[in-house]
Design a protein around this motif. Structure first.
Motif, short mmCIF file in Angstrom:
data_model
loop_
_atom_site.label_atom_id
_atom_site.label_comp_id
_atom_site.label_asym_id
_atom_site.label_seq_id
_atom_site.Cartn_x
_atom_site.Cartn_y
_atom_site.Cartn_z
N ALA A 150 46.05 18.59 30.66
CA ALA A 150 44.98 18.39 31.64
C ALA A 150 45.29 19.06 32.97
CB ALA A 150 44.75 16.89 31.85
N VAL A 151 46.54 18.97 33.41
CA VAL A 151 46.90 19.54 34.71
C VAL A 151 46.79 21.06 34.68
CG1 VAL A 151 48.81 19.92 36.29
CG2 VAL A 151 48.32 17.62 35.48
N THR A 152 47.21 21.70 33.58
CA THR A 152 47.07 23.16 33.51
C THR A 152 45.60 23.58 33.56
OG1 THR A 152 47.12 23.10 31.06
CG2 THR A 152 49.22 23.43 32.19
N LEU B 237 39.77 12.12 33.77
CA LEU B 237 39.80 11.14 32.70
C LEU B 237 41.10 11.26 31.89
CD1 LEU B 237 38.58 8.96 30.89
CD2 LEU B 237 37.35 10.77 29.65
N ALA B 238 41.50 12.50 31.61
CA ALA B 238 42.73 12.72 30.86
C ALA B 238 43.94 12.17 31.63
CB ALA B 238 42.93 14.20 30.58
N LEU B 239 43.95 12.35 32.94
CA LEU B 239 45.06 11.84 33.76
C LEU B 239 45.05 10.32 33.81
CD1 LEU B 239 44.87 14.43 36.68
CD2 LEU B 239 46.62 14.30 34.90
N MET B 240 43.88 9.72 33.87
CA MET B 240 43.81 8.25 33.88
C MET B 240 44.26 7.65 32.55
SD MET B 240 43.16 7.69 36.92
CE MET B 240 43.17 5.90 36.75
N ILE B 241 44.01 8.38 31.46
CA ILE B 241 44.52 7.93 30.16
C ILE B 241 46.05 7.89 30.19
CG2 ILE B 241 44.77 8.58 27.72
CD1 ILE B 241 41.89 9.62 27.83
N ASN B 242 46.64 8.91 30.80
CA ASN B 242 48.10 8.94 30.93
C ASN B 242 48.59 7.77 31.78
OD1 ASN B 242 50.56 11.23 32.33
ND2 ASN B 242 50.73 9.80 30.65
N THR B 243 47.86 7.45 32.83
CA THR B 243 48.21 6.31 33.67
C THR B 243 48.23 5.02 32.84
OG1 THR B 243 47.24 7.34 35.62
CG2 THR B 243 47.56 4.97 35.71
N GLY C 294 44.40 16.33 25.15
CA GLY C 294 44.41 16.69 26.57
C GLY C 294 43.55 17.89 26.87
N ALA C 295 43.66 18.93 26.05
CA ALA C 295 42.88 20.14 26.29
C ALA C 295 41.39 19.88 26.12
CB ALA C 295 43.36 21.25 25.35
N VAL C 296 41.03 19.13 25.08
CA VAL C 296 39.61 18.86 24.81
C VAL C 296 39.01 17.97 25.90
CG1 VAL C 296 38.00 17.77 23.22
CG2 VAL C 296 39.85 19.20 22.33
N ILE C 297 39.72 16.89 26.25
CA ILE C 297 39.20 15.97 27.28
C ILE C 297 39.15 16.65 28.63
CG2 ILE C 297 39.63 13.81 28.52
CD1 ILE C 297 40.93 12.74 25.96
N ALA C 298 40.22 17.41 28.97
CA ALA C 298 40.29 18.04 30.29
C ALA C 298 39.22 19.09 30.50
CB ALA C 298 41.67 18.65 30.50
N ALA C 299 38.76 19.72 29.42
CA ALA C 299 37.70 20.72 29.55
C ALA C 299 36.43 20.11 30.10
CB ALA C 299 37.44 21.38 28.20
N LEU D 203 47.89 9.16 41.45
CA LEU D 203 47.68 9.97 42.66
C LEU D 203 47.22 11.38 42.31
CD1 LEU D 203 50.76 8.93 44.87
CD2 LEU D 203 48.39 8.18 45.09
N VAL D 204 47.79 11.95 41.25
CA VAL D 204 47.38 13.29 40.82
C VAL D 204 45.90 13.31 40.45
CG1 VAL D 204 47.75 15.11 39.10
CG2 VAL D 204 49.71 13.85 40.00
N ALA D 205 45.40 12.19 39.93
CA ALA D 205 44.01 12.11 39.49
C ALA D 205 43.01 12.02 40.65
CB ALA D 205 43.82 10.90 38.57
N ILE D 206 43.50 11.85 41.88
CA ILE D 206 42.58 11.78 43.03
C ILE D 206 41.83 13.10 43.16
CG2 ILE D 206 42.46 11.58 45.54
CD1 ILE D 206 44.87 9.75 45.43
N PRO D 207 40.50 13.07 43.26
CA PRO D 207 39.72 14.31 43.36
C PRO D 207 40.11 15.14 44.58
CG PRO D 207 38.30 12.44 42.87
CD PRO D 207 39.64 11.88 43.20
#
Length: 314
Positions: free
Chosen positions: A47-49, A180-186, A170-175, A106-110
């Motif tokens: 997701a981050v990439t 959302l992908a980052l919050m799943i990781n949280t 991650g790639a599918v959700i992040a697209a 924190l990374v997920a903050i817009p």
């Protein structure tokens, strides 16, 4: 006075079964926590990439976002891993999960600046070495004899499978929504902390206070053992050099998918397949080498494979 425990009983044991391994309550807890945190972590990396490539259109920054998650292992991994011996394993694992949960949120903050995201990713990964060291050290405490071998094998295979699933999801959700992908990781880190806290027994630290020396001195002693032994030194250098090149496609996946998709393949699917190719190959190669190749042949293939694997990237 208790009679000494003989290791003879282990030699009389038959091969351990998966049922015996998973019958251990603590192993189930560690296994579930590992699977959750690994899957969530790989979802976040993918997701981050995507997130950084979408915001900057920079191949270099997108690759840097992936690479920075490995940097702490090089910069401070051996030093941080020794922390696991100084504190109870359960406390180390729970603390690392909670720290990573908070920082990923924190990374997920817009509209988070790219520099801040990279700094947070670096900090998040600093918690990985002590967490993994604590889990690895706990395994021989939970399992004994051939059960330990089976348990370690199950963990390794699951880790690779989690990498495949995490990259794909991650790639599918992040697209569609990187946040959302980052919050799943949280959420996965939070669940992992709960499972470890209530599923693993509390034990004292492995290293008693009176036997501790300076943390840097202990780390230096470990380096002297590894790099002072020819076989260990060669193995360490080989693994480091191979991984240095092998992870390049995963770091460039988002950029490759964005720039080379010809319209016939969805960009998120293209990225997912590129990122998953490496762990899929690892799993298949491991199965083939373990089941179809004799041990003496495996040893003979180490040198040519060490050259051929990175050569494939060229």
């Amino acid at each position: 006075m208790e009679a000494p425990v003989s290791d003879e009983r282990h030699t009389k044991e038959g091969p351990a079964t998966f049922r015996e391994v998973f019958a251990q309550t603590e192993f189930r807890a560690v296994y579930a926590a590992n699977t959750l945190s690994w899957t969530g972590d790989y979802i976040a990396r993918a997701a981050v990439t995507v997130l950084i490539y979408q915001e900057t259109a920079s191949v270099a920054l997108s690759a840097a976002a992936f690479a920075v998650s490995y940097l702490p292992w090089i910069a401070g991994g051996p030093l941080l891993a020794t922390v696991a011996e100084r504190y109870p394993y359960r406390r180390v694992m729970v603390a690392c999960d909670l720290i990573r949960m908070a920082l990923i949120a924190l990374v997920a903050i817009p509209d988070m600046p790219v520099a801040a995201i990279l700094a947070l990713l670096f900090t998040i990964t600093l918690a990985n070495p002590p967490s993994q060291a604590a889990k690895s050290a706990l395994m021989p405490v939970i399992l004994s004899g051939d059960r330990l071998v089976v348990g370690l094998s199950v963990n390794t295979s699951t880790g690779q499978a989690a990498q495949v699933v995490g990259y794909l999801l991650g790639a599918v959700i992040a697209a569609h929504d990187p946040t959302l992908a980052l919050m799943i990781n949280t959420a996965t880190f939070g669940l992992s902390a709960l499972i470890v806290r209530f599923g693993v027994h509390d034990r004292p630290s492995a290293m008693r206070r009176e036997y501790r020396s300076h943390l840097l001195r202990e780390t230096a002693d470990g380096f002297r053992i590894v790099f002072g032994t020819p076989v260990l030194r060669a193995t360490a250098i080989l693994v480091f050099a191979s991984m240095l090149f092998a992870i390049v496609p995963e770091g460039l996946a988002a950029a490759w998918a964005g720039e080379r998709s010809d319209g016939g393949v969805d960009q998120s699917i293209a990225q997912a397949v590129i990122m998953a190719a490496n762990p899929v190959g690892f799993i298949l190669g491991g199965l083939v080498m373990a089941r179809a190749v004799r041990p003496d042949v495996r040893i003979a293939l180490i040198r040519p494979f060490a050259v051929l694997a990175p050569l494939a990237l060229t």
